[in-house]
Design an enzyme around this catalytic site. Structure first.
Site, mmCIF file in Angstrom:
data_model
loop_
_atom_site.group_PDB
_atom_site.id
_atom_site.type_symbol
_atom_site.label_atom_id
_atom_site.label_comp_id
_atom_site.label_asym_id
_atom_site.label_seq_id
_atom_site.Cartn_x
_atom_site.Cartn_y
_atom_site.Cartn_z
ATOM 1 N N GLU A 201 -17.305 -52.984 -39.471
ATOM 2 C CA GLU A 201 -17.047 -51.551 -39.533
ATOM 3 C C GLU A 201 -18.068 -50.839 -38.658
ATOM 4 O OE1 GLU A 201 -16.674 -47.942 -42.871
ATOM 5 O OE2 GLU A 201 -17.610 -49.846 -43.412
ATOM 6 N N ASP A 279 -9.459 -46.944 -48.573
ATOM 7 C CA ASP A 279 -10.901 -47.128 -48.750
ATOM 8 C C ASP A 279 -11.439 -46.285 -49.910
ATOM 9 O OD1 ASP A 279 -13.408 -48.152 -48.239
ATOM 10 O OD2 ASP A 279 -13.683 -47.148 -46.317
#
Length: 333
Positions: A201, A279
């Site tokens: 990420e 998320d």
């Protein structure tokens, strides 16, 4: 793409593999719980009531502050119901959520079992009432360090089964290395749990390779930075490693400046298996319907593309085969 086609797309049945239960807490739910418990959460919310954070590191601190009002198994039961009601309203038929024993009982196995029982009982009621199936994945918290991770892995190993189905790692990717947590992942694997880890990420492609090669995961949380190294992309495609991409999250946190720059399309074209998740949806002002809408508008994906995404997610889900096949029957042909 006309509006009727877009409407059909956003209403498709969906499967979500990357959802943090605390991060999915509606702000009003957290504010209400804080008021009940007389907890001061100043600085956690903006004037409009949404969560307030400046960047990824600040997001983590706000996340943990909001989580501080969740103090009992009953709190998590109420949270689970609120999260599943929102997911079901977005046509999600299957979801896997990340649960951390660090937040649910402080890493104590006995306390963790009480929290897990409350969450599972609520999830089973929601499945009957709302038609959404939930499974749990224990996550250690990377910035809490390897020793804390071992406690989380022990909690996971002691409660592994048909509902608690996976183990992974979340938290600040810029702390330590994936391999520092190999002991915990080995413990979880030996208990029969399937493995995922946040990687790629923030750090580059080598972080993704390390998660695959040193921890032996079959899925990667995010993983989008892999696109910077063709050899890592090829490895993901050849090994069938599934990416739990969260495009809206990546844009809000500044991983990519805008959705058009996000590599999800390039990764798909390279043969990498990708899924779509939210998320921490209220933090990032998103929902599964919104993710579908923005991806359709940005990349021109049609119903077939999104059904392929959903089938990929169900194939990669950590649930048992009977559950998987039952869910697949709910998809349009």
């Amino acid at each position: 793409m006309d509006e009727d086609q877009l409407d059909r797309i956003i209403r498709l049945p969906k499967a979500e593999l990357h959802l943090h239960v605390e991060g999915a807490a509606p702000p009003a739910f957290i504010r209400g719980l804080a008021k009940e418990k007389s907890v001061n959460l100043s600085g956690v919310f903006r004037e409009d009531g949404s969560y307030a954070f400046r960047d990824f590191v600040h997001f983590l601190s706000v996340y943990e502050a909001a989580t501080s009002v969740l103090k009992t198994p009953e709190d998590y039961a109420r949270l689970t119901r609120a999260v599943l009601e929102e997911s079901a309203a977005n046509d999600v038929i299957y979801c896997e959520t990340f649960l951390s024993p660090d937040f649910c009982g402080g890493g104590d196995v006995s306390a963790w079992q009480d929290y897990l029982h409350a969450i599972r009982e609520t999830a089973e009621a929601a499945e009957r009432d709302l038609g959404i199936t939930l499974r749990g994945i224990v996550t250690c918290i990377r910035h809490f360090g390897p020793d804390k991770a071992k406690l989380a892995a022990l909690c996971a190993a002691e409660t592994a089964g048909d509902w608690l189905v996976g183990f992974g790692m979340a938290g600040d990717e810029n702390k330590g290395r994936q391999r520092d947590f190999a002991y915990s992942f080995d413990m979880a694997r030996e208990a029969g749990l399937r493995l995922t880890s946040h990687a790629g990420e923030w750090r580059g492609p080598s972080e993704v390779r390390e998660a695959v090669e040193d921890l032996g995961v079959e899925r990667i949380g995010h993983g989008v930075r892999a696109v910077g190294d063709p050899a890592v992309v090829e490895m993901l495609a050849e090994r069938g490693i599934v990416l739990e991409t969260c495009p809206g999250s990546n844009v809000v946190l500044g991983v990519y400046p805008r959705l058009a720059d996000h590599p999800v399309q390039r990764l798909r074209e390279a043969g990498v298996k990708v899924t779509v998740s939210t998320d921490d949806p209220p933090f990032f002002h998103t929902t599964m319907r919104r993710e579908y809408e923005t991806l359709a508008r940005t990349f021109g994906w049609d119903e077939a593309d999104f059904l392929d995404i959903t089938r990929t997610a169900l194939d990669a889900a950590f649930c048992d085969d009977a559950t998987r096949e039952t869910l697949k029957k709910r998809l349009p042909t």
